[in-house]
Design an enzyme around this catalytic site. Structure first.
Site, PDB file in Angstrom:
ATOM      1  N   ASN A  10       0.863  -1.182   0.000  1.00 29.59           N
ATOM      2  CA  ASN A  10       0.000   0.000   0.000  1.00 29.59           C
ATOM      3  C   ASN A  10       0.901   1.235   0.000  1.00 29.59           C
ATOM      4  O   ASN A  10       1.410   1.630   1.044  1.00 29.59           O
ATOM      5  CB  ASN A  10      -0.901  -0.019   1.248  1.00 29.59           C
ATOM      6  CG  ASN A  10      -1.784   1.209   1.337  1.00 29.59           C
ATOM      7  OD1 ASN A  10      -1.883   1.994   0.390  1.00 29.59           O
ATOM      8  ND2 ASN A  10      -2.426   1.394   2.479  1.00 29.59           N
ATOM      9  N   LYS A  12       0.068   4.207  -0.436  1.00 28.36           N
ATOM     10  CA  LYS A  12      -0.653   5.395   0.063  1.00 28.36           C
ATOM     11  C   LYS A  12      -0.404   6.583  -0.873  1.00 28.36           C
ATOM     12  O   LYS A  12      -0.234   6.387  -2.070  1.00 28.36           O
ATOM     13  CB  LYS A  12      -0.250   5.703   1.506  1.00 28.36           C
ATOM     14  CG  LYS A  12      -0.318   4.474   2.402  1.00 28.36           C
ATOM     15  CD  LYS A  12      -0.256   4.827   3.850  1.00 28.36           C
ATOM     16  CE  LYS A  12      -0.223   3.546   4.668  1.00 28.36           C
ATOM     17  NZ  LYS A  12      -0.454   3.740   6.065  1.00 28.36           N
ATOM     18  N   HIS A  95      -9.936   0.805   4.465  1.00 34.61           N
ATOM     19  CA  HIS A  95      -8.698   1.097   5.206  1.00 34.61           C
ATOM     20  C   HIS A  95      -9.020   2.125   6.296  1.00 34.61           C
ATOM     21  O   HIS A  95      -9.828   3.020   6.100  1.00 34.61           O
ATOM     22  CB  HIS A  95      -7.636   1.641   4.239  1.00 34.61           C
ATOM     23  CG  HIS A  95      -6.273   1.704   4.864  1.00 34.61           C
ATOM     24  ND1 HIS A  95      -5.909   2.700   5.745  1.00 34.61           N
ATOM     25  CD2 HIS A  95      -5.200   0.878   4.748  1.00 34.61           C
ATOM     26  CE1 HIS A  95      -4.662   2.483   6.137  1.00 34.61           C
ATOM     27  NE2 HIS A  95      -4.207   1.382   5.558  1.00 34.61           N
ATOM     28  N   GLU A  97      -7.497   4.621   7.300  1.00 32.85           N
ATOM     29  CA  GLU A  97      -7.277   6.030   6.922  1.00 32.85           C
ATOM     30  C   GLU A  97      -8.461   6.567   6.114  1.00 32.85           C
ATOM     31  O   GLU A  97      -8.777   7.751   6.179  1.00 32.85           O
ATOM     32  CB  GLU A  97      -5.942   6.166   6.162  1.00 32.85           C
ATOM     33  CG  GLU A  97      -4.765   6.042   7.127  1.00 32.85           C
ATOM     34  CD  GLU A  97      -3.455   5.564   6.513  1.00 32.85           C
ATOM     35  OE1 GLU A  97      -3.341   5.543   5.276  1.00 32.85           O
ATOM     36  OE2 GLU A  97      -2.542   5.215   7.288  1.00 32.85           O
ATOM     37  N   GLU A 163      -5.822  -4.993  10.467  1.00 39.66           N
ATOM     38  CA  GLU A 163      -4.867  -3.914  10.700  1.00 39.66           C
ATOM     39  C   GLU A 163      -5.282  -3.119  11.932  1.00 39.66           C
ATOM     40  O   GLU A 163      -6.097  -2.186  11.832  1.00 39.66           O
ATOM     41  CB  GLU A 163      -4.854  -2.961   9.501  1.00 39.66           C
ATOM     42  CG  GLU A 163      -4.431  -3.574   8.201  1.00 39.66           C
ATOM     43  CD  GLU A 163      -3.804  -2.530   7.289  1.00 39.66           C
ATOM     44  OE1 GLU A 163      -2.653  -2.733   6.907  1.00 39.66           O
ATOM     45  OE2 GLU A 163      -4.446  -1.526   6.986  1.00 39.66           O
ATOM     46  N   GLY A 169       1.868   2.368  11.031  1.00 38.88           N
ATOM     47  CA  GLY A 169       2.874   3.425  10.998  1.00 38.88           C
ATOM     48  C   GLY A 169       3.499   3.765  12.336  1.00 38.88           C
ATOM     49  O   GLY A 169       4.208   4.767  12.457  1.00 38.88           O
ATOM     50  N   SER A 206       2.890  -1.948  10.591  1.00 37.55           N
ATOM     51  CA  SER A 206       4.319  -1.901  10.933  1.00 37.55           C
ATOM     52  C   SER A 206       5.089  -3.175  10.566  1.00 37.55           C
ATOM     53  O   SER A 206       6.024  -3.564  11.267  1.00 37.55           O
ATOM     54  CB  SER A 206       4.515  -1.565  12.414  1.00 37.55           C
ATOM     55  OG  SER A 206       4.017  -0.268  12.682  1.00 37.55           O
TER      56      SER A 206
HETATM   57  C1  PEP Z   1      -1.221   0.325   6.161  1.00 38.49           C
HETATM   58  O1  PEP Z   1      -1.505   1.505   6.274  1.00 38.49           O
HETATM   59  O2  PEP Z   1      -1.948  -0.430   5.496  1.00 38.49           O
HETATM   60  C2  PEP Z   1      -0.032  -0.177   6.825  1.00 38.49           C
HETATM   61  C3  PEP Z   1       0.020  -1.428   7.124  1.00 38.49           C
HETATM   62  O3  PEP Z   1       0.931   0.742   7.123  1.00 38.49           O
HETATM   63  P1  PEP Z   1       2.348   0.458   7.842  1.00 38.49           P
HETATM   64  O4  PEP Z   1       2.912  -0.793   7.265  1.00 38.49           O
HETATM   65  O5  PEP Z   1       3.182   1.667   7.500  1.00 38.49           O
HETATM   66  O6  PEP Z   1       2.071   0.334   9.284  1.00 38.49           O
END
Ligand code: PEP
Length: 243
Positions: A10, A12, A95, A97, A163, A169, A206
């Site tokens: 992803n 983003k 997601h 976000e 998630e 993040g 992460s």
């Molecule tokens: C995400 O936003 O889908 C994600 C997993 O981000 P990160 O790996 O940066 O935590």
């Protein structure tokens, strides 16, 4: 023989045109692993150029969202139809976000999921709880509600990305026991309530080259949704050579 893992990058709202081309060209060099299906999800404006570059490669294309209607007066949005024309096979939906910054509800995610499926795109349905819900032990209720509303009945190729919002993040990763608990909960819930027997369960939050192998080996999840690390070729090289 290794179980095939689904790795979803992803990106983003990161990378410009030239940086994305460079990253894709480098990724193609590491995309010969038959034990991995690698799906790259760039922001919308990058999709046409990425689509051209990966044509002869094993990388699969995905999008980060789509609109819930087929076509119409929806300024600024992107249709499933265009994503299909550009060769997208997957679409990330729900997601956190999108839920946080665009007020997407479970009901809206459900509409998007239904449209994506009816048009032949595979939805990657994201679920996850906040730190408050985790701490107050309310997290299973939150996940159950998300699964109940967003996942259609009897749809047997469902991809769920767990998630936890507090992990995205932040560098904070749940224990393997916590991931396993959620995997079992998701399977049991979908089997009993929705009659779904084939679930691809991904972990996201992460993930990096240091924790990826341990998470995969210890939890036997079907793959990972990767944000920050998916932008770094050194990280992806180590992850994509898994197994
Ligand atoms: C995400 O936003 O889908 C994600 C997993 O981000 P990160 O790996 O940066 O935590």
């Amino acid at each position: 023989m290794c179980q095939v893992k689904l790795i979803v990058s992803n990106w983003k709202m990161n990378l410009n045109v030239s940086d994305s081309k460079k990253l894709i060209k480098d990724l193609i060099k590491f995309s010969n692993n038959n034990s991995i299906e690698h799906v790259v999800c760039p922001q919308f404006a990058l999709i046409p150029s990425v689509s051209r570059l990966i044509k002869e490669s094993k990388i699969t294309l995905g999008a980060q969202d789509c609109h819930h209607e087929k076509i119409g007066a929806y300024t600024g949005d992107t249709s499933v139809q265009i994503l299909k024309e550009l060769n997208c096979k997957y679409v990330i939906l729900g997601h956190s976000e999108r839920r946080d910054y665009h007020s997407e509800t479970n009901e809206l995610v459900k509409k998007k999921v239904f449209l994506a499926i009816s048009e032949g795109l595979k939805p990657i349905i994201c679920v996850g709880e906040s730190i408050e819900d985790r701490k107050s032990n309310n997290y299973l209720n939150i996940i159950e509600k998300q699964l109940d509303v967003c996942v259609p009945n009897d749809y047997n190729n469902v991809v769920i990305a767990y998630e936890p919002i507090w992990s995205i993040g932040t560098g904070q990763v749940p224990t393997n026991k916590e991931i396993l608990e959620m995997k079992k909960f998701t399977y049991n819930f979908l089997k009993s309530k929705k009659r779904i027997h084939k679930v691809n369960f991904l972990y996201g939050g992460s993930v990096n080259s240091m924790n990826f192998h341990e998470i995969m080996n210890d939890t036997k999840v079907d793959g990972a949704l990767i944000g920050g690390s998916s932008l770094k070729i050194i990280e992806m090289n180590k992850i994509l050579t898994f197994c």
